[in-house]
Write a protein that holds these residues in place. Structure first.
Motif, PDB file in Angstrom:
ATOM      1  N   MET A  89       0.812  -1.192   0.000  1.00 50.13           N
ATOM      2  CA  MET A  89       0.000   0.000   0.000  1.00 50.13           C
ATOM      3  C   MET A  89       0.860   1.263   0.000  1.00 50.13           C
ATOM      4  N   PHE A  90       1.844   1.322   0.915  1.00 50.71           N
ATOM      5  CA  PHE A  90       2.741   2.464   0.999  1.00 50.71           C
ATOM      6  C   PHE A  90       3.528   2.615  -0.300  1.00 50.71           C
ATOM      7  N   LYS A  91       3.991   1.490  -0.838  1.00 51.67           N
ATOM      8  CA  LYS A  91       4.774   1.500  -2.072  1.00 51.67           C
ATOM      9  C   LYS A  91       3.928   2.029  -3.241  1.00 51.67           C
ATOM     10  N   THR A  92       2.691   1.639  -3.313  1.00 51.05           N
ATOM     11  CA  THR A  92       1.790   2.097  -4.373  1.00 51.05           C
ATOM     12  C   THR A  92       1.546   3.600  -4.251  1.00 51.05           C
ATOM     13  N   LEU A  93       1.298   4.063  -3.026  1.00 47.23           N
ATOM     14  CA  LEU A  93       1.079   5.483  -2.786  1.00 47.23           C
ATOM     15  C   LEU A  93       2.319   6.292  -3.165  1.00 47.23           C
ATOM     16  N   LEU A  94       3.482   5.808  -2.811  1.00 51.91           N
ATOM     17  CA  LEU A  94       4.731   6.482  -3.150  1.00 51.91           C
ATOM     18  C   LEU A  94       4.911   6.560  -4.666  1.00 51.91           C
ATOM     19  N   LEU A  95       4.603   5.490  -5.381  1.00 55.31           N
ATOM     20  CA  LEU A  95       4.716   5.489  -6.844  1.00 55.31           C
ATOM     21  C   LEU A  95       3.733   6.474  -7.479  1.00 55.31           C
ATOM     22  N   VAL A  96       2.540   6.566  -6.936  1.00 52.38           N
ATOM     23  CA  VAL A  96       1.544   7.523  -7.444  1.00 52.38           C
ATOM     24  C   VAL A  96       2.042   8.955  -7.237  1.00 52.38           C
ATOM     25  N   VAL A  97       2.567   9.236  -6.054  1.00 50.20           N
ATOM     26  CA  VAL A  97       3.090  10.574  -5.757  1.00 50.20           C
ATOM     27  C   VAL A  97       4.250  10.903  -6.698  1.00 50.20           C
ATOM     28  N   ILE A  98       5.162   9.983  -6.881  1.00 47.34           N
ATOM     29  CA  ILE A  98       6.303  10.196  -7.784  1.00 47.34           C
ATOM     30  C   ILE A  98       5.811  10.435  -9.206  1.00 47.34           C
ATOM     31  N   ALA A  99       4.809   9.679  -9.645  1.00 45.26           N
ATOM     32  CA  ALA A  99       4.255   9.845 -10.991  1.00 45.26           C
ATOM     33  C   ALA A  99       3.617  11.229 -11.145  1.00 45.26           C
ATOM     34  N   LEU A 100       2.875  11.678 -10.128  1.00 47.48           N
ATOM     35  CA  LEU A 100       2.241  12.993 -10.184  1.00 47.48           C
ATOM     36  C   LEU A 100       3.287  14.108 -10.236  1.00 47.48           C
ATOM     37  N   VAL A 101       4.317  13.984  -9.433  1.00 48.28           N
ATOM     38  CA  VAL A 101       5.395  14.969  -9.455  1.00 48.28           C
ATOM     39  C   VAL A 101       6.037  14.980 -10.839  1.00 48.28           C
ATOM     40  N   GLY A 102       6.257  13.834 -11.403  1.00 49.48           N
ATOM     41  CA  GLY A 102       6.836  13.737 -12.746  1.00 49.48           C
ATOM     42  C   GLY A 102       5.968  14.413 -13.796  1.00 49.48           C
ATOM     43  N   VAL A 103       4.658  14.192 -13.714  1.00 54.35           N
ATOM     44  CA  VAL A 103       3.728  14.822 -14.667  1.00 54.35           C
ATOM     45  C   VAL A 103       3.794  16.346 -14.539  1.00 54.35           C
ATOM     46  N   VAL A 104       3.813  16.855 -13.308  1.00 54.80           N
ATOM     47  CA  VAL A 104       3.887  18.298 -13.093  1.00 54.80           C
ATOM     48  C   VAL A 104       5.191  18.856 -13.660  1.00 54.80           C
ATOM     49  N   LEU A 105       6.300  18.178 -13.421  1.00 58.28           N
ATOM     50  CA  LEU A 105       7.595  18.640 -13.930  1.00 58.28           C
ATOM     51  C   LEU A 105       7.633  18.635 -15.456  1.00 58.28           C
ATOM     52  N   VAL A 106       7.110  17.601 -16.065  1.00 60.19           N
ATOM     53  CA  VAL A 106       7.088  17.522 -17.534  1.00 60.19           C
ATOM     54  C   VAL A 106       6.180  18.619 -18.094  1.00 60.19           C
ATOM     55  N   TYR A 107       5.014  18.813 -17.478  1.00 54.56           N
ATOM     56  CA  TYR A 107       4.111  19.851 -17.935  1.00 54.56           C
ATOM     57  C   TYR A 107       4.773  21.226 -17.841  1.00 54.56           C
ATOM     58  N   ALA A 108       5.444  21.515 -16.729  1.00 50.31           N
ATOM     59  CA  ALA A 108       6.129  22.802 -16.554  1.00 50.31           C
ATOM     60  C   ALA A 108       7.179  23.014 -17.644  1.00 50.31           C
ATOM     61  N   ALA A 109       7.860  21.949 -18.021  1.00 48.25           N
ATOM     62  CA  ALA A 109       8.893  22.050 -19.057  1.00 48.25           C
ATOM     63  C   ALA A 109       8.304  22.405 -20.420  1.00 48.25           C
ATOM     64  N   THR A 110       7.022  22.133 -20.640  1.00 48.36           N
ATOM     65  CA  THR A 110       6.401  22.426 -21.929  1.00 48.36           C
ATOM     66  C   THR A 110       5.839  23.843 -22.011  1.00 48.36           C
ATOM     67  N   LEU A 111       5.797  24.563 -20.899  1.00 49.02           N
ATOM     68  CA  LEU A 111       5.255  25.924 -20.897  1.00 49.02           C
ATOM     69  C   LEU A 111       6.234  26.886 -21.567  1.00 49.02           C
TER      70      LEU A 111
END
Length: 175
Positions: A1-23
């Protein structure tokens, strides 16, 4: 459960960083207003840096702000440095172009709360009922600024100050 939550958080952070790079790597904020006065009167209020105390929206955000004028008070080479509270920060501006009654360009350097180097331009054109003033600020938008831009609308924040300043400039120019 903790591992899944951590992966989701990391994925969300990654999406935000990639999106920021496209601005966009630069920004531009612009507001305009027809001021009920001649271009000469409006120009003098903008071109004469000590007059900014009477209309600039940031002057009212920190009445205790420290101000230093360098060079001439008006026109090319006129410079104004400030150091104030968290609402105004610290920086310096210098008029780099002054075309009587039509255009003023300013080099604007912020020191804090963050470093930034921007250009400001005031364009004045005769208009029915007075002078159309277009106030713009533009500059580079480094990655950190683009990342912050996801959560804060810089155009809305700065644009409100421009609108306030133009309204004050209109009132002052009528006196």
């Amino acid at each position: 459960m903790f591992k899944t939550l951590l992966l989701v958080v990391i994925a969300l952070v990654g999406v935000v960083l990639v999106y920021a790079a496209t601005l966009p790597a630069s920004f531009r904020v612009e507001r305009s207003r027809v001021i009920n006065a001649s271009p000469e009167i409006v120009f003098d209020h903008i071109n004469h840096l000590p007059a900014w105390r009477d209309w600039s929206p940031w002057e009212h955000k920190d009445p205790a702000m420290q101000r230093t004028l360098n060079g001439p008070e008006s026109g090319v080479g006129a410079a104004y440095a400030w150091k104030g509270n968290k609402d105004v920060g610290e920086g310096r501006m210098e008029i780099v172009e002054s075309v009587p009654s039509s255009r003023i360009r300013i080099k604007l350097d912020f020191i804090s709360p963050f470093e930034a180097h921007n250009q400001v331009e005031f364009t004045l054109t005769p208009s029915d009922g007075g002078t159309r003033v277009i106030w713009t600020m533009s500059g580079p938008s480094p990655f950190v600024s683009r990342l912050m831009g996801i959560f804060m609308d810089m155009d809305a924040m700065i644009g409100k100050d421009f609108e306030t300043g133009l309204a004050s400039l209109d009132t002052l120019s009528r006196d």
